[in-house]
Design an enzyme around this catalytic site. Structure first.
Site, PDB file in Angstrom:
ATOM      1  CG  PHE A  33     -42.293  54.452  88.719  1.00  0.00           C
ATOM      2  CD1 PHE A  33     -43.149  55.549  88.638  1.00  0.00           C
ATOM      3  CD2 PHE A  33     -41.862  53.892  87.530  1.00  0.00           C
ATOM      4  CE1 PHE A  33     -43.566  56.060  87.405  1.00  0.00           C
ATOM      5  CE2 PHE A  33     -42.271  54.384  86.292  1.00  0.00           C
ATOM      6  CZ  PHE A  33     -43.114  55.471  86.227  1.00  0.00           C
ATOM      7  CE  LYS A  34     -44.267  55.430  97.804  1.00  0.00           C
ATOM      8  NZ  LYS A  34     -45.117  55.442  98.974  1.00  0.00           N
ATOM      9  CG  HIS A  56     -40.257  58.574 100.379  1.00  0.00           C
ATOM     10  ND1 HIS A  56     -40.965  57.622 101.066  1.00  0.00           N
ATOM     11  CD2 HIS A  56     -41.119  59.108  99.482  1.00  0.00           C
ATOM     12  CE1 HIS A  56     -42.205  57.584 100.589  1.00  0.00           C
ATOM     13  NE2 HIS A  56     -42.318  58.478  99.624  1.00  0.00           N
ATOM     14  CD  GLU A 110     -45.008  61.777 100.221  1.00  0.00           C
ATOM     15  OE1 GLU A 110     -45.691  61.598  99.213  1.00  0.00           O
ATOM     16  OE2 GLU A 110     -44.162  60.975 100.622  1.00  0.00           O
ATOM     17  CB  ILE A 120     -47.716  57.226 102.777  1.00  0.00           C
ATOM     18  CG1 ILE A 120     -47.104  58.627 102.845  1.00  0.00           C
ATOM     19  CG2 ILE A 120     -47.034  56.408 101.681  1.00  0.00           C
ATOM     20  CD1 ILE A 120     -45.615  58.666 103.114  1.00  0.00           C
TER      21      ILE A 120
END
Ligand code: G3P
Length: 219
Positions: free
Chosen positions: A10-11, A93, A141, A146
């Site tokens: 959801f950041k 992340h 990632e 992104i």
């Protein structure tokens, strides 16, 4: 946790924090129940308790720090996160990178606290390195993809293949730009154990249908 997995981060998207985090989490829960798909979400630490109390889904913290009880200020303690109902945590992340030594310690402390640990990596080689810290899963990632519209599955399939080769089957999630059932299908066909995504859902006009579409890619 059942694989393949769709993990939605959801950041701090406005559409995915506070009351709106709860509403979005409920959509994920509904689709998980309707389809039987394995879906998890990663919310910010301030929304963690409310969201984990309200939905029947694995809820992840977006980050934790390598601290236990004691004289620490402003840190996120793995035991506290577990106590609030979290299933697991993301670490390292691309938007919150951590030094290797700190990362190693954080993985250890998180696992001691009983959290399921997913460590992110920018490249297949970094994925191999962080896999040696013994997380439950690694998520690869490419940072430049992104938040964009072109998925890792289509733009850099070799990263997925290489990460799976270096880290192993059933241990690698892939993410960045994942938005469609086709992206999910390609990722799985390359050996990924699932996908990690954010904007494809958080910024979708209709997150319910966007998620339903992604889930159809699991078959
Ligand atoms: O954590 C998932 C994320 O970094 C990928 O973001 O918006 O490209 O799906 P997005």
């Amino acid at each position: 946790m059942k694989l393949p997995l769709i993990l939605v981060n959801f950041k701090l998207y406005e559409q995915a924090t506070g009351e709106r985090a709860l509403k979005l989490a409920k959509i994920h829960e509904k689709i998980a129940e309707e389809t039987g798909a394995s879906i998890a979400i990663a919310v910010n630490a301030l929304d963690l308790q409310k969201v984990s109390e309200s939905v029947n889904l694995p809820v992840f913290s977006q980050h934790v720090d390598p601290v236990g009880f004691g004289s620490y200020t402003g840190r996120i303690m793995p035991y506290a996160v577990k106590g609030l109902g979290a299933y697991g945590t993301l670490l390292n992340h691309a938007e919150y990178p951590v030094e290797y030594e700190t990362l190693r310690e954080t993985v250890e402390r998180s696992r001691e606290a009983g959290l399921f640990v997913i460590v992110c990596a920018d490249t297949a080689e970094q994925a191999e390195k962080v896999a040696s810290f013994n997380p439950d899963l690694v998520a690869v990632e490419p940072p430049e993809l992104i938040g964009g519209d072109i998925s890792v599955s289509k733009a850099e399939p070799e990263i997925v293949e290489n990460a799976v080769r270096l880290v192993g089957e059933n241990r690698v999630l892939v993410g960045a730009g994942v938005k469609s059932a086709e992206d999910v299908k390609i990722a799985l066909s390359l050996g990924a154990a699932g996908v990690l995504l954010a904007s494809g859902i958080t910024k979708a006009e209709d997150p319910y249908y966007a998620l339903l579409d992604l889930v159809s890619g699991l078959k």
